[in-house]
Write a protein that holds these residues in place. Sequence first.
Motif, PDB file in Angstrom:
ATOM      1  N   LYS A 190      71.248  86.720  47.126  1.00  0.00           N
ATOM      2  CA  LYS A 190      70.399  85.995  46.183  1.00  0.00           C
ATOM      3  C   LYS A 190      71.116  85.831  44.845  1.00  0.00           C
ATOM      4  CE  LYS A 190      66.207  88.020  48.193  1.00  0.00           C
ATOM      5  NZ  LYS A 190      64.985  88.816  47.922  1.00  0.00           N
ATOM      6  N   ASP A 191      70.823  84.707  44.157  1.00  0.00           N
ATOM      7  CA  ASP A 191      71.324  84.594  42.795  1.00  0.00           C
ATOM      8  C   ASP A 191      70.456  85.446  41.875  1.00  0.00           C
ATOM      9  OD1 ASP A 191      69.003  83.103  42.134  1.00  0.00           O
ATOM     10  OD2 ASP A 191      70.018  81.202  42.475  1.00  0.00           O
ATOM     11  N   LYS A 192      70.907  85.598  40.640  1.00  0.00           N
ATOM     12  CA  LYS A 192      70.231  86.524  39.725  1.00  0.00           C
ATOM     13  C   LYS A 192      68.788  86.105  39.459  1.00  0.00           C
ATOM     14  CE  LYS A 192      72.594  88.225  36.250  1.00  0.00           C
ATOM     15  NZ  LYS A 192      73.214  88.438  34.895  1.00  0.00           N
ATOM     16  N   ALA A 193      68.537  84.813  39.313  1.00  0.00           N
ATOM     17  CA  ALA A 193      67.182  84.347  39.022  1.00  0.00           C
ATOM     18  C   ALA A 193      66.225  84.657  40.178  1.00  0.00           C
ATOM     19  CB  ALA A 193      67.194  82.848  38.728  1.00  0.00           C
ATOM     20  N   GLN A 194      66.689  84.412  41.405  1.00  0.00           N
ATOM     21  CA  GLN A 194      65.841  84.681  42.567  1.00  0.00           C
ATOM     22  C   GLN A 194      65.589  86.178  42.726  1.00  0.00           C
ATOM     23  OE1 GLN A 194      64.332  82.287  44.750  1.00  0.00           O
ATOM     24  NE2 GLN A 194      63.190  84.167  45.135  1.00  0.00           N
TER      25      GLN A 194
END
Length: 395
Positions: free
Chosen positions: A188-192
């Motif tokens: 996952k990316d940081k925002a997700q």
Amino acid sequence: MQKTVAVVTGTRAEYGLLRPVIEKIAASERLRLRLVVTGAHLSERFGNTVQEIEQSGVPIDRRIPILTHPSTPLGSCKTVADTIGCFSDYFEETRPDAVLVLGDRYEIFAVASAAAMLHIPVAHISGGDVTLGAADEFFRHSITKMASLHFPSCAQYANRLVAMGEEPRRVFNVGGLGDENIRTLKLKDKAQLAQDIGFSLDEPYLLVTYHPETAGNANPVAQVQQLLEALDTLPQLRVIFTLANADAGGEAINETLRNYVAQHSNAIAFTSMGMLNYLSAMRTTAAVVGNSSSGVVEAPSFGIPTVNIGERQAGRLRCPSILDCAGDTASIRAALVTALSPEFAAKAQAQQSPYYNGTATSSEIVRILSEFLFSDLAQQTKTFFDAPLAEHYFD
């Protein structure tokens, strides 16, 4: 005719590493999987992480609860005795063609003991390591001597197994499963990740895991308190804690961490993040901190700095991205300041993990295990291999 392989898992970290192996055994035309879930997976105190296994869709053959005693040295001793009894009954009932285990925990030592005494071949992943600060050290080497097949994570550990008397034809340097997960999972990316865990990651954060040092007599609460005091000197950082395991002293550490999080809005704690969230958090953390093997074995694959505290991981193969420090507040803080510097971050980013050897580790394990079970070697008595000695101490 398929050969049956019983795979035993007792902790969140162990299952995360075993997951690709389990899935490939389940899909194999030559092997039949019996997945046995035990230990912390079945304990409410440690997150009831069997739910993560259930969600994967892989069928569980048996759930064997064993954590009925306190998290003390005596309690761990009694758990080993209970586990040998429970798994002796299970193995006698099901008679698998092999038992596959990973690592060095006391419950896995008990599982391997039961299988070996019933003359069921044991295949062991991650033998040959050295961890001088944990009782895992002698559990791991004991499992090695009971095992018929070995899957160490690097050449140095493979050589150590041969030096311990294991036949080279039974030892396969397949690389590290943790490194494989990092290279194959869609993270996952940081925002997700922030959205999924309910914790802002807009500021730099640390990923912290601290387990008891079980090889000595140190007070686990006093140990972790030194770490927390060091973190208090860097209030600009956010902190994600993953709680301690079921070793003696683990529950006392977890109570201390929960109390800390309740008083600090910049911190959050998880009994288990799950492999996907944990590795996603590791990919974008400023540093991995504590004394978990993941800081030594997995963080280097991301090029992330590690602050490794105390002696629990002493002896493991090191990457230059790892900063070892003593367990007092001043030493921890100094190591954190160094790890967070742009210069050290750049140094860490340039490193190559010593646990990567260019192969798909899980595929190799399943291929070799299948070949072993359909060969005469599986029926042959293991012999002691006298490796040439560099020095003769008793001539």
